[in-house]
Motif scaffolding. Sequence first.
Motif, PDB file in Angstrom:
ATOM      1  N   LYS A   1      36.353  16.162  16.467  1.00  0.00           N
ATOM      2  CA  LYS A   1      35.368  17.118  17.385  1.00  0.00           C
ATOM      3  C   LYS A   1      34.581  17.897  16.811  1.00  0.00           C
ATOM      4  O   LYS A   1      33.487  17.878  16.967  1.00  0.00           O
ATOM      5  CB  LYS A   1      36.437  17.683  18.555  1.00  0.00           C
TER       6      LYS A   1
ATOM      7  N   GLU B   1      44.156  19.094  19.783  1.00  0.00           N
ATOM      8  CA  GLU B   1      42.733  18.935  20.271  1.00  0.00           C
ATOM      9  C   GLU B   1      41.687  18.724  19.497  1.00  0.00           C
ATOM     10  O   GLU B   1      41.803  19.652  18.284  1.00  0.00           O
ATOM     11  CB  GLU B   1      42.816  20.146  21.312  1.00  0.00           C
ATOM     12  N   GLY B   2      40.964  17.842  19.622  1.00  0.00           N
ATOM     13  CA  GLY B   2      39.742  17.571  18.643  1.00  0.00           C
ATOM     14  C   GLY B   2      40.135  16.405  17.665  1.00  0.00           C
ATOM     15  O   GLY B   2      39.157  16.344  16.815  1.00  0.00           O
TER      16      GLY B   2
END
Length: 266
Positions: free
Chosen positions: A142, A257-258
């Motif tokens: 991300k 996350e990411g």
Amino acid sequence: MNRKLERNQLKKNFLQEIIIRLDFQGVLQPEMEKVLLIAKPYLKEKSFKRYNEIVNNQTIVEGTSPKDFSSPITYTFMDDNYGFALALSTTSIVMSIQSEVYSPFENYSEIFSYIASLYNEEIDFFTVKRFGLRKINYCFVKRVSDINKYFDSKYFDLEEPISGFDIETINRTSSLSYGKKNLNLRYAVEKGNLDKEPFYKVTLDSDIYSVDKVTIHSIIENKDEMASINEMLFTIYCGALTDQMAELLTSENDLPEGLAGVENNE
């Protein structure tokens, strides 16, 4: 990465495609019948359930004779369970593996070597020209600032000589040699979208090949030599990872996350 990583430790991977290719000359279209006569039952036994004949990227429809076409025919076999595809022609054998389900290297390299041996045994003037084993790995990160948390900066150097600009694409290549073998490496970072969200695609594309006839025959006829080629690519892969990424790939925990595009080995 500072520690040694073993294949049996891996719980996850981001390997997207494997390509094994042998290019050659000296094969006539009528001679393909000798190869196919043996290859078809062998591949059916190996769970290749779909078969097509293709000319100029078009599948020959049922009821049409291959003699109606002047261009060479490519004979394709598919194993949908493991994502194996095998294409045979008068100039090459190409095997590709695209699957989220992990398959040991020996499973598909054995099939490839067997088909190569058929050509060698059945075709009088069969002459090898090039052998290559290529692995394409990529996943999605991300934030660009997180890329070097997962990938070693000696492969993915994000330092640019011009400041104040956002990274859109970084594409670097290296061409190396080791005796009669050659290695092409591509390291790429590309800004794009994943499920409509901005992400950076991080690619490690490695290809070991040889154009030396003696070396090629040694690779396709000796399973240990073929395995050593695969081991070289695994060592390169491990070298591109940080310890943090290695821990993620050897853990059964969810991804942070990411980070996306990393699949569980099943």
